[in-house]
Structures are given as structure tokens and as C-alpha cells.
Design an enzyme around this catalytic site. Structure first.
Site, PDB file in Angstrom:
ATOM      1  N   SER A 178     -78.663 -35.762   8.195  1.00 61.20           N
ATOM      2  CA  SER A 178     -79.861 -36.058   8.065  1.00 61.20           C
ATOM      3  C   SER A 178     -80.838 -35.201   8.832  1.00 61.20           C
ATOM      4  O   SER A 178     -80.518 -34.191   8.854  1.00 61.20           O
ATOM      5  CB  SER A 178     -80.084 -37.543   8.557  1.00 61.20           C
ATOM      6  OG  SER A 178     -81.414 -37.998   8.372  1.00 61.20           O
ATOM      7  N   THR A 179     -81.706 -35.626   9.928  1.00 55.74           N
ATOM      8  CA  THR A 179     -82.564 -34.849  10.546  1.00 55.74           C
ATOM      9  C   THR A 179     -81.836 -33.877  11.394  1.00 55.74           C
ATOM     10  O   THR A 179     -80.974 -34.096  11.981  1.00 55.74           O
ATOM     11  CB  THR A 179     -83.392 -35.851  11.353  1.00 55.74           C
ATOM     12  OG1 THR A 179     -84.148 -36.645  10.488  1.00 55.74           O
ATOM     13  CG2 THR A 179     -84.342 -34.850  11.955  1.00 55.74           C
ATOM     14  N   ASP A 302     -76.495 -44.355   8.624  1.00 57.34           N
ATOM     15  CA  ASP A 302     -76.039 -43.985   7.454  1.00 57.34           C
ATOM     16  C   ASP A 302     -74.402 -43.197   7.442  1.00 57.34           C
ATOM     17  O   ASP A 302     -74.614 -42.354   8.255  1.00 57.34           O
ATOM     18  CB  ASP A 302     -76.856 -43.093   6.370  1.00 57.34           C
ATOM     19  CG  ASP A 302     -76.415 -43.001   5.151  1.00 57.34           C
ATOM     20  OD1 ASP A 302     -75.371 -43.701   4.500  1.00 57.34           O
ATOM     21  OD2 ASP A 302     -76.907 -42.166   4.463  1.00 57.34           O
TER      22      ASP A 302
END
Length: 359
Positions: A178-179, A302
């Protein structure tokens, strides 16, 4: 840079007064304090230096100085996490990725001006992205290595032990991020030797319209055949596929050395689509033979349940360590839950993947 005790403080940069007001309202309704605004890149540099916010939302196309140049100056003069606001169109993907190369930590599609039923979701996504960007460790996110300009034909020196086990051919690797993930994913995939013959699936939290361009970048910077995943296609050894933004990527079956992939709609999971959990869990059920899952930098949880499913199915699991994670959220939760067999720095993950195949 950490947020203050009172919450996240933001500076909003956009040449449109209407858009600045819209973004300010969405952020403040979500609990983010907007301490100042700026109408172009030059004003943004001065405003950030004056107010020292936790995060900056940055438009790309602006007069006097565009967002890409402003990001580079801010990262030099007053290092602050910058979240790019990009128009929702594939032609803007190149400049958005250039902003990431210059130091921006993440991006989000710019909200439309009209009030629709989608506005609550748009607000939630914007606020979540701003709050995630605000806690990025810039000492990690700023360490961007220069990627190769040509497709490598062999392992990069020092990144992989030379011996690739014969059993690796047809093994499957699922990478979730993700980020802060795009640069790390590039490094991991670029470090995997093509002769390993892996089948690689990549789930990077990214909006629709940008994942195809991300796949092209990975294709140019690794020895694997990389593309955005298509519904119903089969992939074999030496191929990698990126989950498209707006769809969940599912492994349907594994026959004759090839994975069949399906794209699914449905609700967002953990607020995202594609979700790492979906791909990892389906791989745990469908993949025959060696399976390794990797969970990289990012906010939230997640991938945690997906790694658990892979571990229960007898696969190997690798998590990125805290020191090299821009945001130590997803991997931290997987580690705390006992789902990670190995915890490795970003630069050692590719070698770690091959090591799981030897073991």
C-alpha cells in the site's frame, strides 16, 4: 514527521479556489485541520515552510510552478509528506508516477466538483489517504534507488544468491503493498532472477486508471513479463500480473503449470479494491506447488488474513521490517499475529523469496 496531539494538520495546494474549498471541507469534515492553502507551487513552498504541516495535498498542473517541481523543492527545503491529487485519467499516470519519483509519498484521484452519492466514499478515501501520508517515515520513503532504464536479463549483483532451485520453476509469489509500496515493489520484482521462472501476482493499492501504467513501469524494470491482469487469462513461469484498480484479483485454478486469473467486483474490503486478502486467500486455495506471499509497507490490516490462509495451507510468508517500511502497519499486524515466517528489510526480500523455495 509525526502528527500533533490535536490531530493531522494539512496544507491544501490547488490553483482552483473552488477545488481548494472542496478539499478543505472534505478534510475538515473528516477531522483533519487545514492550516493553510496555496494556489501554486511557489506559494506552496513558502506556506509549508511557514506552517510546518503534517501533510500537503498537492495538485499537479498549476501556474508559475507545477506540483512536481514543488514536491522536489519541499522535500529539499522543508521535508513534509506530500499526497498528490491526480485527475482520474490514464494520461495523468505518467506525471503522477514522476511525482512519486521526486518524493511524493502517495496519490489519490482528485474529487469531482459535483455532489453525488459517491461523495461520502470520496471523502473517506481522501481523509484516509491524508492521514496515512501524514505518518509516513520520510527517512525511509526518501531512500529511492535509481531504477534500471533497460530490462535486466539476470539477477542484479548482490541482490540474489546465484543458485536457483530447480523446483522454483512454476512457483507462485503474491506481493501485497500500500502506501510507500510502488518503489519497494519495483525493487523486489527487479531483484527476482528471471531464471527462477516464478509466477508473480502483485496487489498494490492504487486507483483504476493507474495500475496499467504501474505494470508498464515494472515490465521495463524487471526481467519478468509484466502486465495488468485480465479476466480469464492464464499465466505461466516468468510472468507477473498487477491487480487492476477497481477489481479484486482472484486465482481461479492452477493446471499444467499455469494460473487462471479472474477479476471480481463486489464491495471494497478494508476500504480498498483490489484487496490483498482476496488474492492471497484465493491463492492459498488454488495454487499447487510452492507458494510464497510477501506483505510490504502500508497502513491498515489488508493482507493479514490472506497471509494467515497461506500459512495454514503450508505456504511461506515474508513481511517487510519496520526499519525499511514507510508505514509499518500491514506488515506489523501480520508479524504480531504470528503469520510471518520471515521479517526482512526491503533490499533482502527478493533473496528471501528465493530462499523460501530452497527450503
Amino acid at each position: 514527521m509525526s502528527t500533533t496531539a490535536g490531530g493531522t494538520r494539512a496544507v491544501v495546494v490547488d490553483d482552483s479556489r473552488f477545488m481548494r474549498t472542496l478539499i478543505r471541507n472534505l478534510l475538515e469534515e473528516g477531522g483533519v485541520e487545514v492550516v493553510a492553502e496555496a494556489a501554486d507551487g511557489e506559494a506552496a513552498i513558502e506556506t509549508v515552510a511557514e506552517h510546518m504541516p503534517d501533510v500537503v495535498t498537492m495538485d499537479i498542473e498549476m501556474p508559475r510552478m507545477n506540483g512536481i517541481e514543488a514536491v522536489e523543492r519541499i522535500m529539499t527545503d522543508s521535508p513534509t509528506p506530500v499526497l498528490m491529487l491526480s485527475a482520474h485519467a490514464e494520461e495523468n499516470a505518467d506525471v503522477t508516477f514522476e511525482a512519486l519519483d521526486r518524493g511524493a509519498v502517495d496519490f489519490v484521484t482528485k474529487p469531482g466538483g459535483e455532489v453525488t452519492s459517491e461523495m461520502p466514499r470520496v471523502k473517506r478515501e481522501l481523509v484516509d489517504k491524508v492521514q496515512s501520508a501524514a505518518v509516513v517515515d520520510l527517512s525511509v520513503a526518501g531512500r529511492r534507488s535509481s531504477p534500471p532504464t533497460a530490462r535486466p536479463q539476470a539477477a542484479t549483483p548482490g541482490s540474489i544468491a546465484p543458485a536457483v532451485p530447480a523446483s522454483a520453476d512454476g512457483a507462485t509469489v503474491v506481493i501485497g503493498a500500500s502506501t510507500g509500496g510502488p518503489a519497494v515493489v519495483e525493487g523486489v520484482l527487479g531483484g527476482l532472477p528471471p531464471e527462477a521462472g516464478l509466477r508473480v501476482l502483485i496487489v498494490q493499492h492504487m486507483p483504476e486508471g493507474f495500475t496499467a501504467r504501474f505494470a508498464k513501469r515494472l515490465d521495463a524494470r524487471s526481467g519478468y513479463d509484466v502486465a495488468e491482469a485480465r479476466d480469464g487469462e492464464r499465466i505461466g513461469a516468468g510472468q507477473a500480473r498487477v491487480a487492476p484498480g477497481g477489481s479484486h484479483l482472484v486465482v481461479d485454478d492452477d493446471r499444467a503449470g499455469q494460473l487462471r486469473l479472474r477479476l471480481r467486483g463486489g464491495d471494497r474490503i478494508h476500504g480498498v479494491k483490489p484487496a490483498i486478502d482476496v488474492t492471497m486467500s484465493s491463492a492459498a486455495e488454488a495454487v499447487r506447488g510452492p507458494l510464497t506471499t510477501v506483505l510490504l509497507t502500508g497502513m491498515g490490516r489488508d493482507g493479514v488474513e490472506g497471509m494467515s490462509a497461506v500459512k495454514r495451507a503450508g505456504g511461506a510468508t515474508v513481511a517487510q521490517d519496520e526499519r525499511t517500511s514507510a508505514i509499518f502497519g500491514m506488515p506489523k499486524r501480520a508479524i504480531q499475529a504470528g503469520h510471518a515466517d520471515e521479517v526482512l528489510p526491503a533490499g533482502e526480500i527478493a533473496e528471501g523469496i528465493v530462499a523460501t523455495l530452497r527450503n
